[in-house]
Motif scaffolding. Structure first.
Motif, short mmCIF file in Angstrom:
data_model
loop_
_atom_site.label_atom_id
_atom_site.label_comp_id
_atom_site.label_asym_id
_atom_site.label_seq_id
_atom_site.Cartn_x
_atom_site.Cartn_y
_atom_site.Cartn_z
N THR A 100 0.83 -1.21 0.00
CA THR A 100 0.00 0.00 0.00
C THR A 100 0.87 1.26 0.00
O THR A 100 0.48 2.28 -0.56
CB THR A 100 -0.97 0.02 1.20
N THR A 101 2.03 1.18 0.60
CA THR A 101 2.98 2.30 0.57
C THR A 101 3.48 2.50 -0.85
O THR A 101 3.62 3.63 -1.33
CB THR A 101 4.16 2.02 1.53
N HIS A 104 0.73 4.09 -2.91
CA HIS A 104 0.67 5.52 -2.61
C HIS A 104 1.79 6.26 -3.35
O HIS A 104 1.56 7.33 -3.95
CB HIS A 104 0.78 5.75 -1.10
N ARG A 107 0.97 6.53 -7.11
CA ARG A 107 -0.07 7.54 -7.36
C ARG A 107 0.51 8.95 -7.22
O ARG A 107 0.25 9.83 -8.04
CB ARG A 107 -1.24 7.36 -6.39
#
Length: 144
Positions: A100-101, A104, A107
């Motif tokens: 998820t890091t 992020h 993005r």
């Protein structure tokens, strides 16, 4: 069959990323898809560290470090995902971060590429990293 699907997904992701920015991909796909993680980091870290004027140790640090180092690490994760076609999970493992890091970071960098100066900088890094990895493949005799 699962390996073929993975290769197709990686190539599709590279093509999508390139067309989204209106450019052809520079990645020499054959070796990048099979490159060992050590080669990926060996190509990405020095290039990103030089461009963003941070130490390689800061890129590999388990902590956030300075904001400059954190941004440089996000660019490095982005390059591992987009240029090298690694999954978010694989990039997370490579950088000792959660997927998820990595998502992020990808993005954030994709949004930051709206700045023409940063976009040119990252485009140069994409070419440099792809060329370095291609050279590693030639060195190992894996490139045809």
């Amino acid at each position: 069959m699962a390996e073929l699907r993975t290769v197709e997904q990686r190539l599709a992701r590279q093509a999508y990323a390139a067309t989204k920015r209106g450019r052809a991909t520079h990645a020499p796909a054959r070796y990048i898809l099979d490159a060992p993680p050590a080669d990926l980091r060996q190509a990405i870290d020095p290039a990103v560290a030089a461009v963003f004027a941070v130490k390689i140790g800061d890129l590999r640090s388990p902590t956030r470090s300075s904001p400059r180092a954190a941004f440089a690490r996000q660019v490095a994760m982005y390059l591992a995902h987009v240029v090298c076609g690694q999954s978010l999970t694989a990039v997370g493992t490579l950088f000792q971060r959660d997927r998820t890091t990595v998502a992020h970071a990808c993005r954030l960098i994709e949004d930051a590429r709206d700045d023409p100066g940063l976009d040119r900088l990252i485009e140069h890094l994409e070419c440099a990293v792809a060329s370095l990895i291609d050279a590693f493949g030639s060195r190992c005799g894996l490139r045809q």
